[in-house]
Structures are given as structure tokens and as C-alpha cells.
Scaffold this motif. Structure first.
Motif: not given
Length: 327
Positions: A15-17, A252-257, A281-282, A312-315
Motif C-alpha cells: 500500500s505504501t506504493f 497503528s504502532l508497534v511497541c517492542l520492549r 504497511a508503513n 531490514a535495518m534500513s527499513r
């Protein structure tokens, strides 16, 4: 079991594109290869369209025109996927767009003969992130493309090369053509140079949040997720990578602890797939623990999957900066 029709219908750009085009691609003035790539991609669209619409005469023995090929070879963040999606949008239906991994999953799900049959009426098959690190998968896809081009399907593909490689990545283009040697005559390789636009003139990776900040942010954000990093990695090991897209749907947002360097290659490769789905999915990402540019160890970055990890790191860094600007 997902129906074959559904698998084919899912073969569209992320969808980003959705809204990208050749006109919206802004070449770096200091990198003439980017303007050349746009010109070559436009030319490919014109020739691919003619290849598919050429008809066999009633009294002619002329065979179905063979599809043509374009390979965009370059580093991270130079707009290759933008150009690939622009090719897709510029050609008529039916058409297909998928990552290399998604193509291999499709063949696995449908079987080789069925996959060829389902894709043989496409104007173009666009393959993003063509991978050469698994000989079995590479030759499987090479065989698939041989069958499809013989049926008039044109192929556009991208792959990442590293600036430190021999010939500034041109060696990778030779690797590509060798591995798909039956198709080398139809593929034109175009080099796309330039710095990673995702990090051009930007500061380093955002500093991690405290655990308390992360929890507060997750609880105050609609449709946000909050996971312990190790628990998420364990859960990913129970899912086929093709299911990761469903995992992030509606988030909407991914939070990783408690993020820390991946403990081994299997965990790291699952993170690569997850990073791709999040980027497609931005979805912004924010963490506690270590920074996202520390998630892959130096040993991993020096190994055979280096290109996957750097992509992956860049993204992930782009998504973490997105989080800083939106939450």
C-alpha cells in the motif's frame, strides 16, 4: 487453505506504493543513473505492452511473442521498488507484483504447473528483492520465469547489491544473469546508484525509550501493540512467514520492549520478514532496550545474509524515525 484465486489477487504492490508513478520519482541530480533508470523503465513499459498485445494472424505461423525482462540492480533506498511499482501501475491488467519470497511461497502453495497456468496471462510479473542466496529457490523461480516469458509474460525484477562489492555491485548483476542463464538474453540490467534516501541527511537511530514510556505510549495509542521482544520472536517461530502480513494487519504502532541483538540466524531472518511486512504497511516502530541498528550482530552483518540484514535495518530505522515524528 487460501484459494488460488485469492493468492493471485494478493499479488499487488504494498500500500505504501499505491500512488507512485514515474513522474513522482525524483532522480538525485548527482546520480545520473537514476534518471537513466526512469527512462529505461518507461521504455520497458512500452515494449512489454506491445509484446503482450501482438496477435497471431489467422494464416500466420508466428508464435506468441516472448516476454521481455528488466533487472534493476542497486543499493538500498535508491527507489528501485518505486520504479518497479510504477512499471506495474503503467501496464494493463492482468498483472502481478510480489517479492521473491512471495513468489516461492506461491509456487509451494499452488504447485509449479498450476502457478504457471495462473500467471501465464499476466502482462507483467514484477519481482521485488530477487534473492540469490538459496540455489534451490533461485533455480525454481528461474524455471518459472522461463515458462512464463515463453508464454509472453514480461518480467521486471529488483535486487540489492552492496557498495563494497566488486565493481560497485555490477558483479551481483552478473550473478543474477548466471543464475537465470536461460533468460539472460531477454534481461536488460540497469544500475541504480545513490545514497539510501531513507537516511539521507538524517540523524542516527532514535534512542530507545524507557519501559515505562513505552507502556504509556502503547496504552494511549489506538490499535497499538506492546510485546516483549523475546516473546514476539518465540511467537514468530510458530508461524509460517506468509502469515506475518496478517499479524500486522490493522496495527497503528508497534511497541517492542527489551529489544536486544538477535540470538541466532533463524531469529534474525524472521525479523527480516517481519520488518518487510511492517515497512510495506508503513507501521511505525518504537522500542526499549537497544537501538534498532544494533539488532543484528557484527557477525551476522559479515555473513552470507548481509544484504537481507542491511535492508531490514534500513527499513526498521525509517519506521522508528516515523514513530518519533508521529507519536
Amino acid at each position: 487453505m487460501v484459494a488460488p484465486e485469492a493468492l493471485i489477487l494478493e499479488m499487488v504492490p504494498p500500500s505504501t506504493f499505491d500512488l507512485v508513478s514515474f513522474d513522482s520519482y525524483i532522480p538525485d541530480p548527482g546520480e545520473p543513473s537514476q534518471a537513466q533508470a526512469v527512462s529505461k523503465a518507461r521504455d520497458f513499459v512500452g515494449r512489454a505492452g506491445k509484446a503482450r498485445t501482438t496477435k497471431r494472424g489467422l494464416f500466420s505461423r508466428k508464435q506468441t511473442p516472448q516476454g521481455i525482462g528488466l533487472y534493476l540492480d542497486g543499493g538500498f533506498g535508491v527507489g528501485k521498488t518505486h520504479l518497479l511499482a510504477s512499471i506495474y501501475h503503467s501496464l494493463p491488467e492482468p498483472k502481478a507484483f510480489a517479492t521473491f519470497v512471495e513468489v516461492t511461497h506461491l509456487v509451494g502453495a499452488l504447485g509449479f504447473v498450476n502457478a504457471v497456468e495462473r500467471l501465464s496471462d499476466r502482462t507483467v510479473l514484477c519481482i521485488d528483492e530477487f534473492e540469490l542466496d538459496d540455489p534451490g529457490d533461485t533455480m525454481l523461480v528461474s524455471r518459472l520465469l522461463t515458462e512464463l516469458t515463453a508464454k509472453g509474460v514480461s518480467i521486471a525484477a529488483t535486487s540489492n547489491t552492496l557498495p563494497g562489492q566488486l565493481g560497485e555491485g555490477r558483479f551481483a548483476a552478473q550473478d543474477f544473469l548466471r543464475e537465470i542463464r536461460k533468460l539472460s538474453a531477454i534481461f536488460e540490467t540497469i544500475r541504480v546508484d545513490g545514497p539510501d534516501y531513507r537516511h539521507r541527511d538524517l540523524p542516527p537511530a532514535p534512542a530507545p525509550r524507557s519501559d515505562a514510556e513505552l507502556v504509556e505510549l502503547a496504552e494511549s495509542t489506538t490499535d497499538a501493540t506492546l510485546d516483549d521482544f523475546d516473546a514476539l520472536c518465540d511467537h514468530l517461530s510458530t508461524l509460517h512467514p506468509s502469515k506475518y502480513k496478517d499479524l500486522v494487519d490493522g496495527v497503528s504502532l508497534v511497541c517492542l520492549r527489551g529489544v536486544h541483538p538477535a540470538k541466532d540466524q533463524s531469529v534474525a531472518l524472521r525479523i527480516v520478514v517481519l520488518a518487510d511486512r511492517l515497512y510495506d504497511a508503513n507501521i511505525p516502530v518504537t522500542v526499549s532496550g537497544c537501538r534498532l541498528d544494533e539488532i543484528f550482530t557484527e557477525e551476522m552483518l559479515g555473513g552470507g545474509y548481509r544484504k537481507k540484514y542491511l535492508r531490514a535495518m534500513s527499513r526498521l530505522l525509517a519506521l522508528s524515525r516515523f514513530a518519533e515524528s508521529t507519536v
